[in-house]
Scaffold this motif. Sequence first.
Motif, PDB file in Angstrom:
ATOM      1  N   THR A  60       0.853  -1.178   0.000  1.00 32.61           N
ATOM      2  CA  THR A  60       0.000   0.000   0.000  1.00 32.61           C
ATOM      3  C   THR A  60       0.899   1.241   0.000  1.00 32.61           C
ATOM      4  O   THR A  60       2.113   1.138   0.178  1.00 32.61           O
ATOM      5  CB  THR A  60      -0.873   0.024   1.257  1.00 32.61           C
ATOM      6  OG1 THR A  60      -0.018   0.155   2.403  1.00 32.61           O
ATOM      7  CG2 THR A  60      -1.715  -1.246   1.377  1.00 32.61           C
ATOM      8  N   PRO A  61       0.334   2.431  -0.196  1.00 33.11           N
ATOM      9  CA  PRO A  61       1.162   3.645  -0.095  1.00 33.11           C
ATOM     10  C   PRO A  61       1.904   3.736   1.247  1.00 33.11           C
ATOM     11  O   PRO A  61       3.076   4.117   1.286  1.00 33.11           O
ATOM     12  CB  PRO A  61       0.147   4.774  -0.254  1.00 33.11           C
ATOM     13  CG  PRO A  61      -0.918   4.178  -1.135  1.00 33.11           C
ATOM     14  CD  PRO A  61      -1.034   2.758  -0.688  1.00 33.11           C
ATOM     15  N   ALA A  62       1.213   3.349   2.338  1.00 37.55           N
ATOM     16  CA  ALA A  62       1.882   3.350   3.643  1.00 37.55           C
ATOM     17  C   ALA A  62       3.018   2.321   3.667  1.00 37.55           C
ATOM     18  O   ALA A  62       4.086   2.554   4.244  1.00 37.55           O
ATOM     19  CB  ALA A  62       0.871   3.057   4.749  1.00 37.55           C
ATOM     20  N   GLY A  63       2.780   1.173   3.034  1.00 35.66           N
ATOM     21  CA  GLY A  63       3.814   0.148   2.983  1.00 35.66           C
ATOM     22  C   GLY A  63       5.024   0.601   2.216  1.00 35.66           C
ATOM     23  O   GLY A  63       6.177   0.295   2.593  1.00 35.66           O
ATOM     24  N   ARG A  64       4.809   1.362   1.131  1.00 31.50           N
ATOM     25  CA  ARG A  64       5.949   1.852   0.346  1.00 31.50           C
ATOM     26  C   ARG A  64       6.763   2.871   1.144  1.00 31.50           C
ATOM     27  O   ARG A  64       8.004   2.902   1.047  1.00 31.50           O
ATOM     28  CB  ARG A  64       5.454   2.458  -0.976  1.00 31.50           C
ATOM     29  CG  ARG A  64       4.969   1.409  -1.975  1.00 31.50           C
ATOM     30  CD  ARG A  64       4.780   1.990  -3.360  1.00 31.50           C
ATOM     31  NE  ARG A  64       3.643   2.906  -3.419  1.00 31.50           N
ATOM     32  CZ  ARG A  64       2.399   2.542  -3.677  1.00 31.50           C
ATOM     33  NH1 ARG A  64       2.116   1.261  -3.900  1.00 31.50           N
ATOM     34  NH2 ARG A  64       1.424   3.429  -3.727  1.00 31.50           N
TER      35      ARG A  64
END
Length: 295
Positions: A60-64
């Motif tokens: 996810t964007p948070a994961g990236r």
Amino acid sequence: MDVELRQLRVFLTVASELHFSRAAKRLHVSQPALSQQIRALEKTLGAALFDRSSRATELTPAGRVLLDAAPRVLFEAERAQSLVTQASNGAVGLLVVGSVGTALASITPRILRTMRASFPDLQLEVSQQDTAAQIVAIADGRLDVGLVRAAPPTATVAVEHLVSEPLLAALPLDHPLATSEEIEPEALADEPFVLWPRPLGMAFFDIITSYCREHGFSPDIVAEGADIETQLGLVAAGLGVSLQPAYYANLRPPGVVFRPLSGDVPMVALQVAWRRNDRSPAVAHFVDTARALGT
């Protein structure tokens, strides 16, 4: 927020595989246990890190964002742990060292080179100081350790013998005795002398004057120098002769020759000195290195 380093390592493994089953095999854990750890990390961060809505696992964007930050966090954590371990072993920080010129012409460079090879992150600050000043500075905490000459121990400062060498006669190159293979001490009775000022090294000064008196004369001191370069320069200029430890012959000063003295000659000791109550691992390493190289 309390993220554990172990959770970041687990996250990076899953992020590199983008496949929970393969990541679990790499980590030698079951897939359910791995999924539980990732869910715990997501709960701590308050954000989903992986999109599991399709057959392929994606960040996810948070994961990236975490994928970019986590390696730096782990690197700094491991670096901090390494520095703490090194500090406890005396391998980092600053060690302030004093040295008489005698030692700088002989053993000090070898000690420093060995310390640098063993502890490259330990900063060494070295200054040339006479013995009396070093003993005071060590007691006051302005020096951590010192290489001194003919110094008695005190209640505060421990002193340990490293190596001894005999006194030699230092003569101007054109002196009549300069071609002698060996010099009788009585032959120096009428010579002007260049010496260290007594306050800079009382024990060493007294060794020289006592030696002269044993051979029937008191040295006629016409000049003094606060460092060995000055004294040998005065000898080279023809102002007088001097008695110096054999270490200084290594300097090979122009215009000066060193000749052995006949008979029983005083031995001048080089020593390592440190505060008795100092528990610094770096000081202990320095003293151990000095012992090893002095034997």
